[in-house]
Design an enzyme around this catalytic site. Structure first.
Site, PDB file in Angstrom:
ATOM      1  N   GLY A 170      33.088  70.818  44.413  1.00 13.64           N
ATOM      2  CA  GLY A 170      34.056  70.554  43.357  1.00 13.64           C
ATOM      3  C   GLY A 170      35.387  70.060  43.886  1.00 13.64           C
ATOM      4  N   GLY A 403      33.956  32.553  31.947  1.00 11.78           N
ATOM      5  CA  GLY A 403      34.480  33.808  31.407  1.00 11.78           C
ATOM      6  C   GLY A 403      35.578  34.372  32.285  1.00 11.78           C
ATOM      7  N   ALA A 404      35.496  34.043  33.572  1.00 16.95           N
ATOM      8  CA  ALA A 404      36.497  34.572  34.492  1.00 16.95           C
ATOM      9  C   ALA A 404      37.891  34.037  34.151  1.00 16.95           C
ATOM     10  CB  ALA A 404      36.121  34.238  35.932  1.00 16.95           C
TER      11      ALA A 404
END
Ligand code: HXC
Length: 513
Positions: A170, A403-404
């Protein structure tokens, strides 16, 4: 009074001894400093005020009542770095391996609460064997109390985590929830389960170093933002990162005094090579544009096709997000997108304006990327930019394809200004690929397909491989000569310094995780 004074003195001396001389020697023999030596390096001289020095655990399990160490394995308090208030905890590996249980966790939570209430950064120096096994579930509860506070503090105050020893189970999740992780080569490890458990469950044989050492997390997982050869360097990195950040989300970063006169940078005119296929190092642009020596690269060995880091422009703190044509042609892939998205959000949370340098051939195609979720992961970057309300400016140095183009802080998703160099190519795709698709039939039917393809490629390039269509639409605010970039940016960020932008009222957005 004398008697009281002596009692207090002796208790303080006991606390300062930690787990004893022998264990301190063992700590030094491993190339590690003690918890207090680390704080001495981190904080301004004489500025440390310790809290909870005399805290003890109250467990009696497994003879623990006979192993009492004042402070319970963690030194906590507040102090100053470059004169600025910070809250700190520093785990003491010489006391029960720096293991965390009820009292230890309570001390950490206390400084976290104070840091939040007083709006100042929290710095954790982690060196711990994890949950104190003898104390059982209270150790787990203690971790969760810290995680909860890490999340509540996220985006409110800067939280920085140095990993200076083992960090297992943890113990890795608190650092992971903070803004920056700093690891030291050879002495720090982070893993959810160590090599022994790995061997039992998956039959893999792996060393601690390979599984979760600094190099692994710097290159393979991206978990660490900075790696250093030794602890002193790690601590220097912490101080440097803090210098770019404000005390909390309500403040602006400190602006250094700056007196420049000639902001022209002629070297920039020859950075981009003649051929669009040739790489160049975007860091050459960063170093010319930003104040000399001010760039501090973050996650520099991870997803090297994206360069991110803090810098200064005329003394003002900025975050730089840049495609790197020298690595995989600067393509956007899963790692590069998530790396940049996280950094954009960090800068936005702490009012650090963003400078984007764009030279990107598009998203990386392929089954590996698609099956691992380039759609969701690429969307993270789109989301992060669209959501950011800090001043943000883009400079397109060369390619802005597909799209970049949209994703890399285009005007459409809220960039305040977009500049392009004359070498910019803003189109749906590169001329070669575009010609192949649009003129497929003509090329196939032609007597000399290769020549026809070349001809069509040239036609497409003529039409689109420049910034002027985008400029005609107003998508590019100005086409500038490279040597003027720094001067333009200084003026533009100055113009944007009072920018106010707010998001629609909502509980919180739904980032595509
Ligand atoms: C109590 C611990 C301890 C622990 C170490 N010590 N880890 N005491 N609880 N978790 C003590 C040792 O008994 C020893 O005491 C001293 O610290 C130094 O440990 P060494 O083993 O001698 O040191 P070293 O060889 O450097 O090895 C360090 C280590 C190893 C790799 C951390 O001690 C280790 O594997 N510890 C256990 C790690 C672990 O499994 N932790 C629990 C993780 S699960 P003396 O008296 O000899 O000085 C977890 C769950 C949290 O954290 C989940 C929250 C969601």
């Amino acid at each position: 009074m004398e008697q009281h004074r002596n009692r207090l003195k002796s208790l303080r001396e006991e606390a300062l001894r930690g787990g004893g001389e022998k264990r301190m020697e063992a700590q030094h023999a491993k190339g590690k400093l003690t918890a207090r030596e680390r704080l001495d390096l981190l904080l301004d001289p004489e500025s440390f005020e310790e809290l909870g020095m005399l805290v003890k655990h109250r467990s009696t399990n497994f003879g623990l009542d006979k192993q009492q160490f004042l402070g319970d394995g963690v030194v906590t308090g507040y102090g100053r770095i470059d004169g600025r208030l910070v809250y700190v905890f520093s785990q003491d590996f010489t006391v029960l391996g720096g293991s965390l249980a009820e009292a230890h966790a309570k001390k950490i939570c206390r400084v976290m609460d104070l840091a939040m209430q007083n709006g100042a950064p929290l710095i954790g120096l982690n060196d711990s064997g994890g949950a104190r096994i003898q104390e059982g579930v209270v150790s787990l509860g203690g971790y969760a109390d810290i995680f909860y506070r890490n999340v509540r503090a996220s985006g409110v105050i800067p939280q920085l985590s140095a990993i200076l020893g083992p960090c297992a189970g943890g113990a890795v999740y608190s650092p992971a929830l903070t803004d920056f992780v700093f690891m030291t080569e050879g002495t720090s490890y982070m893993f959810v389960t160590g090599p022994n458990v790995v061997k039992t469950v998956t039959h893999e044989e792996v060393s601690s170093e390979d599984l979760g050492g600094a190099k692994t997390h710097a290159t393979k997982s991206g978990v660490t933002h900075f790696t250093s050869a030794n602890e002193a360097q790690s601590i220097d990195h912490i101080k440097r990162v803090l210098s770019y950040l404000p005390q909390n989300c309500e403040e602006d970063p400190i602006r250094l005094e700056y007196q420049g006169s000639d902001e022209s940078r002629p070297k920039l005119d020859s950075v981009v090579p003649e051929s669009a296929q040739q790489p160049y190092d975007i860091r050459d642009v960063v170093s010319e544009v930003c104040d000399a020596g001010s760039f501090t690269e973050v996650q520099k060995d991870y997803a090297e096709n994206m360069v991110i880091g803090f810098a200064r422009l005329a003394g003002q703190s900025i975050g730089v997000v840049a495609n790197q044509p020298a690595f995989l042609a600067g393509v956007l892939d899963i790692k590069a997108s998530t790396k940049a998205a996280r950094f954009v959000r960090t800068c936005d949370a702490f009012n650090v304006p963003l400078l984007v340098l764009e030279d990107v051939p598009g998203f990386l195609p392929g089954t590996d990327q698609e099956w691992n979720g380039i759609i969701t992961n690429g969307a993270k970057l789109l989301y992060a930019f669209s959501e950011a309300t800090v001043p943000r400016i883009t400079v397109i140095t060369r390619k802005a394809y597909g799209g970049a183009y949209d994703v890399m802080n285009s005007q459409h998703i809220g960039a305040d200004l977009v500049y392009a160099w004359p070498t910019a190519e803003i189109a749906v795709m590169g001329a070669k690929g575009a010609a192949e698709i649009i003129f497929k039939r003509e090329i196939a039917d032609s007597e000399n397909p290769e020549a026809t393809w070349k001809e069509k490629e040239a036609d497409y390039a003529e039409l689109f491989a420049h910034p002027y269509n985008a400029a005609a639409r107003g998508y590019v605010d100005e086409v500038i000569l490279p040597h003027n970039t720094r001067a333009k940016l200084i003026r533009a960020f100055e113009m944007l310094k009072n920018k106010v932008d707010t998001l629609p009222r909502k509980k919180h957005g739904n980032l595509p995780l």
